[in-house]
Write a protein that holds these residues in place. Structure first.
Motif, PDB file in Angstrom:
ATOM      1  N   GLY B 318     -11.416   4.926 -25.618  1.00  0.00           N
ATOM      2  CA  GLY B 318     -11.906   3.469 -25.446  1.00  0.00           C
ATOM      3  C   GLY B 318     -12.618   3.035 -24.441  1.00  0.00           C
ATOM      4  N   ASP B 319     -12.095   3.734 -23.287  1.00  0.00           N
ATOM      5  CA  ASP B 319     -12.739   3.338 -21.954  1.00  0.00           C
ATOM      6  C   ASP B 319     -14.111   3.892 -22.012  1.00  0.00           C
ATOM      7  N   PHE B 320     -14.318   5.152 -22.254  1.00  0.00           N
ATOM      8  CA  PHE B 320     -15.822   5.766 -22.516  1.00  0.00           C
ATOM      9  C   PHE B 320     -16.596   4.903 -23.579  1.00  0.00           C
ATOM     10  N   ILE B 321     -15.950   4.586 -24.620  1.00  0.00           N
ATOM     11  CA  ILE B 321     -16.780   3.867 -25.657  1.00  0.00           C
ATOM     12  C   ILE B 321     -17.169   2.535 -24.988  1.00  0.00           C
ATOM     13  N   HIS B 322     -16.336   1.883 -24.395  1.00  0.00           N
ATOM     14  CA  HIS B 322     -16.641   0.446 -23.596  1.00  0.00           C
ATOM     15  C   HIS B 322     -17.749   0.779 -22.716  1.00  0.00           C
ATOM     16  N   CYS B 323     -17.471   1.682 -21.857  1.00  0.00           N
ATOM     17  CA  CYS B 323     -18.530   2.013 -20.896  1.00  0.00           C
ATOM     18  C   CYS B 323     -19.932   2.423 -21.340  1.00  0.00           C
ATOM     19  N   VAL B 324     -19.963   3.230 -22.516  1.00  0.00           N
ATOM     20  CA  VAL B 324     -21.300   3.463 -23.086  1.00  0.00           C
ATOM     21  C   VAL B 324     -22.000   2.059 -23.446  1.00  0.00           C
ATOM     22  N   ARG B 325     -21.351   0.983 -23.701  1.00  0.00           N
ATOM     23  CA  ARG B 325     -21.881  -0.209 -24.437  1.00  0.00           C
ATOM     24  C   ARG B 325     -22.372  -1.221 -22.940  1.00  0.00           C
ATOM     25  N   THR B 326     -21.258  -1.131 -22.168  1.00  0.00           N
ATOM     26  CA  THR B 326     -21.710  -2.115 -20.949  1.00  0.00           C
ATOM     27  C   THR B 326     -22.156  -1.157 -19.605  1.00  0.00           C
ATOM     28  N   ARG B 327     -22.346   0.111 -19.794  1.00  0.00           N
ATOM     29  CA  ARG B 327     -22.770   0.867 -18.598  1.00  0.00           C
ATOM     30  C   ARG B 327     -22.052   0.738 -17.353  1.00  0.00           C
ATOM     31  N   GLU B 328     -20.977   0.525 -17.523  1.00  0.00           N
ATOM     32  CA  GLU B 328     -20.022   0.601 -16.286  1.00  0.00           C
ATOM     33  C   GLU B 328     -19.486   1.831 -16.411  1.00  0.00           C
ATOM     34  N   THR B 329     -18.749   1.991 -15.253  1.00  0.00           N
ATOM     35  CA  THR B 329     -18.265   3.479 -14.710  1.00  0.00           C
ATOM     36  C   THR B 329     -17.008   3.699 -15.241  1.00  0.00           C
ATOM     37  N   PRO B 330     -16.802   4.666 -16.133  1.00  0.00           N
ATOM     38  CA  PRO B 330     -15.281   4.896 -16.796  1.00  0.00           C
ATOM     39  C   PRO B 330     -14.334   5.416 -15.699  1.00  0.00           C
ATOM     40  N   PHE B 331     -12.992   5.154 -15.943  1.00  0.00           N
ATOM     41  CA  PHE B 331     -11.971   5.495 -15.096  1.00  0.00           C
ATOM     42  C   PHE B 331     -12.070   6.904 -14.658  1.00  0.00           C
ATOM     43  N   ARG B 332     -12.212   7.927 -15.335  1.00  0.00           N
ATOM     44  CA  ARG B 332     -12.473   9.345 -15.061  1.00  0.00           C
ATOM     45  C   ARG B 332     -14.039   9.594 -14.797  1.00  0.00           C
ATOM     46  N   SER B 333     -14.602   8.845 -13.938  1.00  0.00           N
ATOM     47  CA  SER B 333     -15.950   9.091 -13.756  1.00  0.00           C
ATOM     48  C   SER B 333     -16.214  10.465 -13.308  1.00  0.00           C
ATOM     49  N   ILE B 334     -17.557  10.821 -13.390  1.00  0.00           N
ATOM     50  CA  ILE B 334     -17.875  12.408 -13.066  1.00  0.00           C
ATOM     51  C   ILE B 334     -17.564  12.499 -11.422  1.00  0.00           C
ATOM     52  N   GLU B 335     -17.729  11.545 -10.678  1.00  0.00           N
ATOM     53  CA  GLU B 335     -17.493  11.646  -9.303  1.00  0.00           C
ATOM     54  C   GLU B 335     -16.000  11.926  -9.167  1.00  0.00           C
ATOM     55  N   ARG B 336     -15.004  11.190  -9.516  1.00  0.00           N
ATOM     56  CA  ARG B 336     -13.617  11.196  -9.691  1.00  0.00           C
ATOM     57  C   ARG B 336     -13.667  12.684 -10.049  1.00  0.00           C
ATOM     58  N   ALA B 337     -13.858  13.097 -11.313  1.00  0.00           N
ATOM     59  CA  ALA B 337     -13.683  14.300 -11.981  1.00  0.00           C
ATOM     60  C   ALA B 337     -13.991  15.585 -10.934  1.00  0.00           C
ATOM     61  N   HIS B 338     -15.049  15.173 -10.263  1.00  0.00           N
ATOM     62  CA  HIS B 338     -15.800  16.496  -9.742  1.00  0.00           C
ATOM     63  C   HIS B 338     -14.743  16.334  -8.216  1.00  0.00           C
ATOM     64  N   ARG B 339     -14.507  15.428  -7.758  1.00  0.00           N
ATOM     65  CA  ARG B 339     -13.576  15.479  -6.538  1.00  0.00           C
ATOM     66  C   ARG B 339     -12.157  16.105  -6.839  1.00  0.00           C
ATOM     67  N   THR B 340     -11.689  15.723  -7.973  1.00  0.00           N
ATOM     68  CA  THR B 340     -10.424  16.410  -8.441  1.00  0.00           C
ATOM     69  C   THR B 340     -10.458  17.969  -8.534  1.00  0.00           C
ATOM     70  N   ALA B 341     -11.655  18.268  -9.363  1.00  0.00           N
ATOM     71  CA  ALA B 341     -11.873  19.673  -9.625  1.00  0.00           C
ATOM     72  C   ALA B 341     -12.000  20.364  -8.481  1.00  0.00           C
ATOM     73  N   THR B 342     -12.741  19.761  -7.633  1.00  0.00           N
ATOM     74  CA  THR B 342     -13.117  20.209  -6.133  1.00  0.00           C
ATOM     75  C   THR B 342     -11.837  20.713  -5.517  1.00  0.00           C
ATOM     76  N   HIS B 343     -10.747  19.988  -5.507  1.00  0.00           N
ATOM     77  CA  HIS B 343      -9.467  19.960  -4.940  1.00  0.00           C
ATOM     78  C   HIS B 343      -8.900  21.350  -5.404  1.00  0.00           C
ATOM     79  N   CYS B 344      -9.134  21.414  -6.653  1.00  0.00           N
ATOM     80  CA  CYS B 344      -8.366  22.718  -7.553  1.00  0.00           C
ATOM     81  C   CYS B 344      -8.991  23.884  -6.946  1.00  0.00           C
ATOM     82  N   HIS B 345     -10.404  23.861  -7.074  1.00  0.00           N
ATOM     83  CA  HIS B 345     -11.151  25.063  -6.820  1.00  0.00           C
ATOM     84  C   HIS B 345     -10.876  25.457  -5.322  1.00  0.00           C
TER      85      HIS B 345
END
Lengths: 678, 394
Positions: B318-345
């Motif tokens: 629902g967070d994603f759907i909400h943000c698609v409408r409002t153009r806000e940044t979702p909780f798991r934004s790509i910047e956060r996702a990338h930083r987390t994945a980078t940590h793992c990589h």
């Protein structure tokens, strides 16, 4: 680390091993590979780990040693025949390859099968020579390989490749021209952008025109980073003139990166764009660019903003605004639009204070579900102890909202409301009473636990004994030491004569789980009252540790009442499961089993163990018709875990069960046999 | 004056209009995600895609069953779906090695993206995805439902100061990936094997790979380190407020050195791969530990502390759907996702190389180690590529 897992793959490695052994000295890597054709399948994983470890060693050796190892790999690669061997060697060269790898890899770039792996290795080698090798190969290779080479050259931003890209951008092949255009965008130099603009005037194919636009957007970022702000701005402004909303979004995002006054004018204007997505994005960008003044700006802009944007901005204010901006929400609380009202109530949860409490409480009685939910969430969220006090002061028993307020106070961990809740736990209204007792359980600390326990024996509270017990269990969460949980219960037990209360306390002692609690429960076994004795047996059977195992054994053996013997045996079987002496204990349990049902119970416990002794116990029962099927199933279950301990014995047993009349036994035995044979 | 651009327009939806979606990668996880989105009355799934025809067929059936018609379009080439003007969003649940390419192509085509975790296969991919999302003003939500949903108790407890300043964190997730040694088998009908491999180096077909068994292999995944790591490390980073930066040192377990892979941050906080005492996450702070060692089953209710999380009140999707409408940044934004994945990589790279790495989280570069830097990016098999250059590992 799961590689080289299968025998088949080892077969593929044999030629590679031969090549490498041929070229290597008798070092660890060479010895490992020399032995590759004699590795049994069940040692393949370990073999793989050793190979991986060798590669780690090579990578951390001195530079000189790495050069020697690289040379060996290159010599092997030069004569390798299979695709798999070449591919693996290219992977290794990607780890340690240097300039000396370039002459070997360069001819491989034209090979249709292995060209991409040669590029895989070459792309990692730093310096101009690697780039020159790829540029040189470009005209010699197939269209598909050209695409790969252009990608790598562009990723490495090889400006020497500009002409090669421009030439291919004009080709009639769409895939080739598209890739060349992308590559020009990645270069992102002024020359590349000029080439893209020129190409744009020549191209008619719509997909290529799209690719050029994308490339220009990519290039604009490079231009911006290089200080070519005006050129980048031109590109972004073009996108702002597009009829497509998502292209205007791209233009907006770019202008936000420029972020100067000229860009701000365009972004501000986009808040009145015809498309809601563009409007909203412009709004967030404006706020982003406003820094510390964003909250004030948002509060100021909110009343005059387009109605479609207002709920989102109210939400934003709820997360980022200041208390001073609360007044701006007032008109929206009365709005005709549900979205506006909900957003305003949500925002009050962050921006409000104790004065907001009545406003939100009033909305708990709304007919509109979303309004009620938003108000409840905001009441839970409102910060400050004063809010707790204000809510507590509104805890009037007759209030329709008493139960709601109690639940909210409990969720808020409102310790200041504890005395009021104690009073309400004796309220005449059952719902209020129950809610208050539950809240007490959520809020109680070790200090309040005795008073909570005392409720159990309070006259008139028997009706709520289940609620009180649940509350005491909830309160245990806040009391970490078992002794502290048990102490008030033990004290109450001493003072309490009524059997029902003693029964409740004994049940709770089982959840507290201290040594003193166990002593008290043992004593209760000798009670004159049968309900107390029953509770004691049940409690022992559910004890959180295996401490009362011998008590249960004794009970199962000697208890006068059959039901006690059954419950005790059940508890004994459950506790024996994780003990080292489980087989001995289960043997004891089998001796005590008075009926086939009891024997089946023991067998179900045995089936969860993994010892050969346990199998012996089950095997002895295979001829007992009343429990033969359960015994067979337990044999299979244990064998699944224990087959490595005596393959021959388990294999024999499973072979005897593979034709068993029970389908689950047959299938299980077959699976164990497959494992043994494999 | 230059002409306006000609990128094909995506659909602009009104506030009350349904958001349209296509599902790409319809294996078990993808179909699960799809079912979750099908529960939203304001989402309309129009199309599904998988290189394994039977996966796409199963997904189509569940969509058609939901809507009571046979309208869901099925394809084996994701590009056909991205070319449609009437699709607003894509849900991507392919194997990891396809995430970056499809996400980027989708965002270039004007779609918003929900992408399963691990969102990336390499550090460079993550930077490229974040850059493209920003470049095109797209909404991107990564797919870890646990960082907030499962671990918010830790976040609330730590934010309220129950254990003081966090000093050490143990994240108990699986091992790194390695080389793939599965044997060759014939390609069955209905499987586009070359498309399944996509940007990964060529290898023969094996059925385990198309049935979710790709995770142990480096060409397609970072193994347990990135699979559950994107949940566990994601939760740890968020709890410590380190989710928009990264470690400065990563040390693999060495005989003479650290017992576990150890990340050290600029503020002195240390993360360990493995260990702990309470499931996936264990925290040690200046004034206590979480979860409590004496009784992990009884977790006290966390204090009433607000931490911004999902928007719109309808959970993770629902967070994603909400943000698609409002153009806000979702909780798991790509910047956060990338930083987390980078940590793992980075943890994986340290394991694969058997040596410590120094990391500059600001510039996103490995410091003074050219060989290690090669692992930040991987050349893709032609004709696939990332149409964006991060300079990372190049």
């Amino acid at each position: 680390m799961k590689f080289f897992l299968r025998r088949h793959y080892l077969k593929m490695l044999i030629p590679l091993a031969a090549f490498i052994v041929w070229s290597c000295q008798a070092d660890d890597l060479g010895e490992l590979l020399d032995a590759v054709d004699s590795i049994p399948a069940d040692e393949a994983l370990e073999f793989g780990r050793k190979i991986e470890a060798e590669l780690v060693r090579v990578g951390n050796d001195s530079v000189n040693q790495q050069r020697i190892d690289e040379r060996r790999l290159l010599d092997t690669l030069a004569t390798a025949k299979t695709r798999e061997a070449k591919s693996l060697l290219c992977r290794l060269l990607r780890r340690i390859g240097s300039e000396q790898s370039i002459p070997v890899l360069r001819p491989m770039l034209v090979n249709e099968e292995i060209g991409h792996m040669a590029r895989f290795a070459l792309a990692g080698i730093p310096g101009d020579n690697a780039l020159a090798a790829m540029r040189e190969a470009l005209p010699e290779v197939s269209e598909n390989l050209q695409i790969g080479l252009m990608n790598t050259l562009a990723q490495r931003r090889d400006h020497e490749a500009l002409d090669l890209f421009v030439e291919r951008a004009q080709k009639t092949s769409l895939p080739l021209a598209s890739s060349a255009i992308r590559a020009l965008g990645l270069l992102g130099s002024l020359d590349a952008v000029n080439a893209l603009d020129q190409q744009r005037t020549r191209v008619v194919d719509s997909s290529l025109l799209r690719e050029i636009d994308h490339a220009l957007l990519t290039a604009a970022e490079r231009l911006l980073a290089a200080g070519e702000r005006q050129r980048a701005r031109e590109i972004y402004l073009r996108f702002m003139r597009s009829a497509a909303a998502h292209e205007r979004l791209a233009g907006l995002s770019g202008l936000a990166k420029i972020g100067d006054a000229e860009a701000r004018v365009v972004i501000d204007g986009a808040m009145t764009d015809s498309d809601p997505a563009v409007q909203r994005t412009a709004l967030w960008l404006v706020l982003d660019l406003s820094g510390d003044s964003a909250a004030r700006l948002a509060a100021k802009a909110l009343p005059g903003l387009s109605p479609t944007l207002q709920p989102a901005l109210i939400d934003w204010l709820g997360e980022n605004g200041e208390a001073a901006s609360r007044d701006v929400l007032n008109p929206f609380l009365q709005s005709d639009e549900l979205e506006h009202r909900v957003a305003a109530i949500r925002a009050l949860g962050r921006l409000g204070d104790s004065e907001t409490v009545p406003i939100l409480l009033e909305r708990l009685t709304s007919d509109e579900r979303r309004i009620r939910e938003a108000a409840e969430a905001s009441l839970r969220r409102l910060p400050g102890d004063e809010v707790d006090r204000r809510l507590g002061s509104m805890l009037i028993p007759e209030s329709k909202l008493a139960v709601d307020i109690i639940e909210i106070l409990a969720d808020r961990n409102a310790r200041s409301a504890y005395p009021a809740l104690v009073t309400l736990s004796r309220d005449g209204d059952g719902d209020v009473r129950k809610a208050a007792i539950k809240a007490l359980g959520n809020l109680a600390t070790a200090e309040e636990l005795p008073a909570l326990v005392a409720l159990l024996s309070e006259p008139g509270m028997r009706e709520e004994s289940k609620s009180v017990q649940s509350a005491i269990l909830s309160a245990f969460r806040q009391v970490s030491r078992p002794e502290d949980r048990a102490a008030p219960l033990l004290s109450a037990l001493e003072d309490e004569a009524a059997a029902p209360v003693r029964t409740d306390i004994i049940n709770l002692l089982g959840r507290a789980g201290s040594k003193e609690a166990l002593v008290a429960v043992r004593l209760a076994l000798k009670s004159q009252d049968s309900a107390v004795r029953n509770a004691a047996v049940q409690t022992l059977a559910r004890w959180p540790s295996d401490e009362p195992l011998d008590d249960l054994h004794q009970l199962a053996k000697t208890a006068e009442e059959k039901s006690h013997r059954v419950v005790a045996l059940r508890g004994f079987v459950a506790m024996a499961k994780n003990r080292e002496d489980a087989p001995v204990r289960y043997a004891q349990a089998l001796e005590l089993a008075e009926s086939p049902e009891a024997t089946k119970l023991v067998l179900s416990g045995l089936g969860q163990t993994d010892s050969l002794e346990a199998i012996d116990l089950c095997q002895d029962l295979l001829d007992d018709d009343a429990v033969a099927a359960e015994a067979a199933l337990a044999c299979v279950q244990i064998s699944r875990r224990a087959w490595r301990k005596d393959r021959e014995k388990i294999q024999g047993l499973m072979e005897s069960l593979v034709e068993h009349e029970d389908e689950a036994v047959r299938a299980g035995a077959k699976r164990v046999l497959e494992r043994i044979v494999r | 004056m230059l002409a306006a651009p000609t990128i094909i327009p995506a659909r602009a939806f009104g506030a009350n209009e349904r958001i349209t979606m296509a599902g790409i990668g319809m294996g078990g996880r993808g179909r699960g995600d799809l079912k979750n989105f099908l529960r939203f009355s304001d989402v309309q799934v129009l199309a599904v895609c998988d290189v394994v025809k039977s996966h796409a067929e199963m997904a189509k059936r569940s969509v058609d069953d939901r809507y009571g018609n046979a309208d869901c379009v099925m394809d084996q080439d994701y590009r056909a779906l991205l070319a449609r003007d009437d699709i607003d969003t894509v849900m991507i649940a392919t194997p990891d090695h396809w995430h970056a390419i499809i996400s980027i192509e989708a965002m270039r085509a004007g779609k918003d993206v929900f992408c399963e975790k691990p969102e990336t296969l390499t550090v460079a991919e993550g930077r490229a995805m974040a850059d493209v999302a920003e470049r095109y003003g797209r909404v991107f939500s990564g797919g870890s439902q646990r960082v907030w949903g499962d671990y918010n108790w830790f976040h609330r407890m730590i934010a309220s100061g129950v254990i003081g300043e966090v000093e050490e964190v143990w994240v108990n997730v699986g091992p790194p990936s390695g080389l793939c040694g599965l044997p060759a088998e014939p390609i069955p009908d209905g499987v586009d094997w070359d498309r399944w491999l996509g940007p990964a180096p060529w290898r023969p077909y094996h059925p385990a790979l198309i049935r979710g068994g790709f995770r142990p292999y480096r060409d397609y995944s970072g193994g347990g380190m990135t699979d559950w790591g994107c949940h566990g490390f994601g939760g740890a980073l968020f709890a410590c407020g380190l989710h928009e930066t990264g470690p400065v040192m990563i040390e693999p377990p060495l005989e003479e050195g650290a017992k576990r892979l150890t990340y050290t941050f600029a503020n002195g906080v240390r993360f360990y791969h493995g260990g702990g005492w309470g499931g996936i996450l264990s925290f040690k702070g200046s004034e206590g530990e979480l979860p409590f060692r004496d009784d992990t089953r009884r977790r006290p209710k966390p204090p009433n502390v607000h931490i911004p999380n999902y928007k719109g009140g309808r959970g993770f999707q629902g967070d994603f759907i909400h943000c698609v409408r409002t153009r806000e940044t979702p909780f798991r934004s790509i910047e956060r996702a990338h930083r987390t994945a980078t940590h793992c990589h980075l943890g994986n790279i340290a394991y694969w190389l058997g040596r410590a790495l120094q990391w500059d989280p600001e510039r996103e570069r490995i410091v003074n180690d050219e060989r290690a830097s090669r692992w930040l990016q991987r050349p893709m098999r032609e004709p696939w590529n990332l149409p964006t250059s991060t300079g990372i590992g190049a």
